[in-house]
Design an enzyme around this catalytic site. Structure first.
Site, short mmCIF file in Angstrom:
data_model
loop_
_atom_site.label_atom_id
_atom_site.label_comp_id
_atom_site.label_asym_id
_atom_site.label_seq_id
_atom_site.Cartn_x
_atom_site.Cartn_y
_atom_site.Cartn_z
N ASP A 8 -7.49 9.44 5.89
CA ASP A 8 -8.63 9.23 6.78
C ASP A 8 -8.11 9.36 8.22
O ASP A 8 -6.95 9.75 8.44
CB ASP A 8 -9.33 7.89 6.48
CG ASP A 8 -8.57 6.67 7.00
OD1 ASP A 8 -7.41 6.83 7.45
OD2 ASP A 8 -9.13 5.57 6.94
N CYS A 63 -4.21 5.91 4.75
CA CYS A 63 -5.24 5.38 5.65
C CYS A 63 -4.52 4.50 6.66
O CYS A 63 -3.31 4.61 6.81
CB CYS A 63 -6.36 4.65 4.88
SG CYS A 63 -5.89 3.11 4.08
N THR A 65 -3.84 1.22 6.81
CA THR A 65 -2.90 0.31 6.17
C THR A 65 -2.38 0.80 4.83
O THR A 65 -1.40 0.26 4.31
CB THR A 65 -3.59 -1.04 5.89
OG1 THR A 65 -4.71 -0.78 5.03
CG2 THR A 65 -4.06 -1.71 7.18
N HIS A 96 9.38 2.76 -12.79
CA HIS A 96 8.65 1.83 -13.66
C HIS A 96 7.17 2.17 -13.81
O HIS A 96 6.60 1.96 -14.87
CB HIS A 96 8.77 0.40 -13.14
CG HIS A 96 10.14 -0.17 -13.29
ND1 HIS A 96 10.43 -1.51 -13.04
CD2 HIS A 96 11.33 0.40 -13.67
CE1 HIS A 96 11.73 -1.74 -13.26
NE2 HIS A 96 12.30 -0.60 -13.63
N HIS A 131 8.29 0.62 -20.14
CA HIS A 131 7.34 0.87 -19.06
C HIS A 131 6.16 1.70 -19.54
O HIS A 131 5.04 1.52 -19.06
CB HIS A 131 8.05 1.53 -17.88
CG HIS A 131 9.19 0.71 -17.36
ND1 HIS A 131 9.00 -0.53 -16.80
CD2 HIS A 131 10.53 0.93 -17.39
CE1 HIS A 131 10.18 -1.03 -16.47
NE2 HIS A 131 11.12 -0.19 -16.82
C1 RB5 Z 1 -10.15 2.55 9.20
O1 RB5 Z 1 -10.41 1.99 10.45
C2 RB5 Z 1 -9.31 1.61 8.36
O2 RB5 Z 1 -10.09 0.55 7.93
C3 RB5 Z 1 -8.70 2.35 7.19
O3 RB5 Z 1 -7.91 3.39 7.66
C4 RB5 Z 1 -7.81 1.56 6.27
O4 RB5 Z 1 -6.83 0.87 6.98
C5 RB5 Z 1 -8.50 0.69 5.29
O5 RB5 Z 1 -7.88 0.02 4.44
#
Ligand code: RB5
Length: 142
Positions: A8, A63, A65, A96, A131
């Protein structure tokens, strides 16, 4: 091995850096193609379909995080998406878990850390044995 990559907007810059670093692998880019805001589930679902249809052997998802896109990808039966948050988890996600999608956080991880983790993942072999029994049980409960 065919590798697909998608992100994203929170992972866009990291995706571009990885494509450049791994240019020789000719990764299939599923988007997003700019830093404009998009919804990470769209890219998780697109990646899941790509892996499940065997159009790629391994997916890389990013994304902000790595958490939201992991949650969305793991809703698909047959997808094992692993957030590689250290060098050791990069090794174990292959040894694993035999992850078929590896996930990173564009706002929480450096390019160098991520490259190191991808290299470790690609150099590791799945151990199978006990596993595989555990992976089979994941599929049974879905
Ligand atoms: C987008 O702002 C953010 O929420 C997305 O990239 C991600 O971190 C969501 O888990």
């Amino acid at each position: 091995m065919k590798i697909a990559i998608a992100a994203d907007h929170g992972g866009f810059e990291l995706k571009e850096a990885l494509k450049k670093h791994y240019a020789a692998l000719n990764m299939a880019d599923l988007g997003t193609f700019s830093a404009d805001s998009v919804d990470y589930p769209d890219y998780a679902h697109l990646m899941a379909q790509t892996i499940l249809k065997k159009q790629a052997d391994l997916g890389i998802l990013i994304c902000g995080t790595g958490i939201g896109i992991s949650i969305a990808a793991n809703r698909h039966k047959g997808i094992r998406a692993a957030l590689l948050y250290s060098a050791e988890t990069a090794r174990l996600a292959k040894a694993h878990n035999n992850a078929n999608v590896i996930v990173f956080g564009g706002r929480t991880m450096s390019v160098d850390e991520v490259i190191k983790r991808i290299d470790i993942f690609l150099q590791t072999s799945y151990e199978g044995g006990r596993h595989q029994r555990r992976l089979d049980k994941i599929e049974e409960t879905e």
